[in-house]
Design an enzyme around this catalytic site. Structure first.
Site, PDB file in Angstrom:
ATOM      1  N   SER A 177     -20.741  16.696  19.909  1.00  0.00           N
ATOM      2  CA  SER A 177     -21.015  16.003  21.164  1.00  0.00           C
ATOM      3  C   SER A 177     -20.362  14.610  21.155  1.00  0.00           C
ATOM      4  O   SER A 177     -19.736  14.182  22.128  1.00  0.00           O
ATOM      5  CB  SER A 177     -22.529  15.888  21.361  1.00  0.00           C
ATOM      6  OG  SER A 177     -22.838  15.292  22.583  1.00  0.00           O
TER       7      SER A 177
ATOM      8  N   TYR B 215     -34.336  17.866  19.476  1.00  0.00           N
ATOM      9  CA  TYR B 215     -33.627  18.373  20.663  1.00  0.00           C
ATOM     10  C   TYR B 215     -33.778  19.896  20.781  1.00  0.00           C
ATOM     11  O   TYR B 215     -34.067  20.417  21.854  1.00  0.00           O
ATOM     12  CB  TYR B 215     -32.153  17.978  20.539  1.00  0.00           C
ATOM     13  CG  TYR B 215     -31.270  18.360  21.699  1.00  0.00           C
ATOM     14  CD1 TYR B 215     -31.233  17.577  22.851  1.00  0.00           C
ATOM     15  CD2 TYR B 215     -30.468  19.491  21.642  1.00  0.00           C
ATOM     16  CE1 TYR B 215     -30.411  17.912  23.917  1.00  0.00           C
ATOM     17  CE2 TYR B 215     -29.640  19.842  22.699  1.00  0.00           C
ATOM     18  CZ  TYR B 215     -29.615  19.052  23.837  1.00  0.00           C
ATOM     19  OH  TYR B 215     -28.797  19.393  24.889  1.00  0.00           O
TER      20      TYR B 215
ATOM     21  N   HIS C 210     -30.539   2.605  19.652  1.00  0.00           N
ATOM     22  CA  HIS C 210     -29.994   3.481  18.604  1.00  0.00           C
ATOM     23  C   HIS C 210     -30.224   2.847  17.230  1.00  0.00           C
ATOM     24  O   HIS C 210     -29.717   3.357  16.225  1.00  0.00           O
ATOM     25  CB  HIS C 210     -28.490   3.691  18.801  1.00  0.00           C
ATOM     26  CG  HIS C 210     -28.145   4.536  19.998  1.00  0.00           C
ATOM     27  ND1 HIS C 210     -28.836   5.683  20.330  1.00  0.00           N
ATOM     28  CD2 HIS C 210     -27.154   4.413  20.931  1.00  0.00           C
ATOM     29  CE1 HIS C 210     -28.293   6.222  21.417  1.00  0.00           C
ATOM     30  NE2 HIS C 210     -27.284   5.469  21.799  1.00  0.00           N
TER      31      HIS C 210
HETATM   32  P1  A3P Z   1     -23.591  18.107  24.485  1.00  0.00           P
HETATM   33  O1  A3P Z   1     -22.424  17.191  24.378  1.00  0.00           O
HETATM   34  O2  A3P Z   1     -23.782  18.941  23.253  1.00  0.00           O
HETATM   35  O3  A3P Z   1     -23.596  18.932  25.718  1.00  0.00           O
HETATM   36  P2  A3P Z   1     -27.077  11.523  24.612  1.00  0.00           P
HETATM   37  O4  A3P Z   1     -27.864  11.566  25.868  1.00  0.00           O
HETATM   38  O5  A3P Z   1     -27.874  11.045  23.433  1.00  0.00           O
HETATM   39  O6  A3P Z   1     -25.797  10.814  24.797  1.00  0.00           O
HETATM   40  O7  A3P Z   1     -26.753  13.023  24.242  1.00  0.00           O
HETATM   41  C1  A3P Z   1     -25.865  13.766  25.024  1.00  0.00           C
HETATM   42  C2  A3P Z   1     -26.117  15.231  24.807  1.00  0.00           C
HETATM   43  O8  A3P Z   1     -27.313  15.609  25.502  1.00  0.00           O
HETATM   44  C3  A3P Z   1     -25.004  16.050  25.398  1.00  0.00           C
HETATM   45  O9  A3P Z   1     -24.911  17.202  24.580  1.00  0.00           O
HETATM   46  C4  A3P Z   1     -25.540  16.353  26.780  1.00  0.00           C
HETATM   47  O10 A3P Z   1     -24.934  17.455  27.401  1.00  0.00           O
HETATM   48  C5  A3P Z   1     -27.003  16.601  26.470  1.00  0.00           C
HETATM   49  N1  A3P Z   1     -27.884  16.411  27.633  1.00  0.00           N
HETATM   50  C6  A3P Z   1     -27.803  15.462  28.587  1.00  0.00           C
HETATM   51  N2  A3P Z   1     -28.782  15.621  29.486  1.00  0.00           N
HETATM   52  C7  A3P Z   1     -29.504  16.685  29.095  1.00  0.00           C
HETATM   53  C8  A3P Z   1     -30.646  17.350  29.644  1.00  0.00           C
HETATM   54  N3  A3P Z   1     -31.219  16.943  30.763  1.00  0.00           N
HETATM   55  N4  A3P Z   1     -31.121  18.414  28.976  1.00  0.00           N
HETATM   56  C9  A3P Z   1     -30.543  18.843  27.833  1.00  0.00           C
HETATM   57  N5  A3P Z   1     -29.459  18.262  27.280  1.00  0.00           N
HETATM   58  C10 A3P Z   1     -28.942  17.195  27.899  1.00  0.00           C
END
Ligand code: A3P
Length: 325
Positions: free
Chosen positions: A161, A215, A130
């Site tokens: 999120s 995204y 990050h």
């Molecule tokens: P939301 O909380 O809006 O649903 P990170 O992986 O950077 O921690 O980000 C998490 C976000 O990515 C969350 O968003 C999560 O639901 C979403 N996410 C995780 N896996 C995913 C996937 N395979 N496809 C799309 N979004 C995904």
């Protein structure tokens, strides 16, 4: 404030307490970027001691912008020779969480396991961070044999999120606390505009080593983005793979619905990978990484006024950069 010449541990204890802080969010400002206090020793260790290998791929992102998804996609793409994305019941992504397939550098190095775990990984290695682009060591940034894949997301959805994620351990945290911090730059991985612009500018200067993804665009057209990713990683799909729809298989394996419903991601926690044991223990349960997986959920949590304010700050900060959300 920069790292001095002492060892990371000494630096950690001696200097971290002098770094500017955002105590509410457990953050410190390190070299102009806001990071979890517990990551600072890891960042210092990476800056001092990370030795890249030719072919290394670094997945970079602000938190809650699709890191888990990108880890799964990059892993499935790179490993497809050994683990076909369809028809392999032993595929690692069916058995362990994507965070156990691709290590998170700051935590690994903070735990003192950086060299040990990274050295043991077969090439080409996949790793995630990050860190801001400005904080990455020159050994990565100036290395034409290291590739960086970056993913970002509408800051409104990122904040919602992050809020939902953090509330699992901080039920007292208000979305307005995160909004304040995001607007003045002091949220986790903030300033958001600097995080994004660092990688955005690098991708313009050096598109062969920095791939910039969003995204929302990935949600709209995941297969094209898998194809783009595979080309960037130097692993383009062959005509036979195209014919067989392998990019589609990668997309399906890594889809939100597929990963969310796997037993390991419904019930698992901590590390399913022996080499990462001790790094992911005590972390969030695996299910917390899969919430809604949509664009625009912010509208269910932010008032129009909050959204306008954040949009206005971002617009002002990105003005003239060639980037906008
Ligand atoms: P939301 O909380 O809006 O649903 P990170 O992986 O950077 O921690 O980000 C998490 C976000 O990515 C969350 O968003 C999560 O639901 C979403 N996410 C995780 N896996 C995913 C996937 N395979 N496809 C799309 N979004 C995904």
């Amino acid at each position: 404030q920069d790292a001095d010449a002492s060892a990371p541990e000494e630096y950690a204890s001696a200097v971290i307490s002098d770094l500017p802080s955002n105590p509410k969010l457990f953050l410190r400002r390190y070299q102009g970027t806001w990071v979890l206090e517990s990551w600072v020793p890891g960042i210092v260790a990476i800056q001092r001691g990370f030795a890249p290998r030719g072919g290394d791929v670094i997945l970079a992102s602000p938190p809650k912008c699709g890191t888990t998804w990108l880890k799964a996609l990059a892993f499935a793409t790179m490993a497809r020779g050994v683990h076909p994305p369809a028809g392999d019941p032993g595929h690692p992504l069916l058995r362990v969480n994507p965070h156990d397939c691709v290590p998170f550098m700051e935590k690994l190095f903070a735990a003192g396991l950086g060299s040990k775990v990274m050295d043991a990984l077969p090439s080409p290695r996949l790793m995630a961070t990050h860190m801001h682009h400005s904080v990455l060591p020159a050994s990565i940034k100036k290395n034409p044999d290291c590739k960086i894949v970056y993913i970002c997301r509408d800051p409104k959805d990122m904040l919602v999120s992050m809020w939902q994620f953090s509330r699992r351990i901080r039920p007292d945290l208000e979305l307005s606390d995160l909004l304040e911090a995001a607007c003045d730059g002091s949220c986790l991985s903030g300033p958001i505009w600097d995080h994004v612009l660092g990688y955005w500018n690098a991708s313009k200067v050096s598109p062969e080593t920095v791939l910039f993804l969003r995204y929302e665009e990935m949600l709209q057209d995941p297969v094209s983005n898998v194809v783009k990713l595979s080309r960037f990683l130097g692993r383009p799909f062959s005509p036979a793979e195209e014919e067989a729809g392998v990019a589609m298989d990668v997309m399906r394996l890594c889809s939100f619905e597929k990963l969310k419903d796997l037993e390991v991601n419904k019930a698992g926690s901590g590390s399913g990978s022996p080499s990462l044991r001790g790094v992911r223990e005590g972390a969030f349960v695996n299910s917390s990484y899969f919430r809604r997986g949509e664009a625009g959920d912010w509208a269910n949590h932010m008032t129009p006024e909050m959204a306008r304010r954040l949009d206005a700050v971002m617009e002002e900060r990105f003005c003239g950069s060639g980037f906008s959300f």
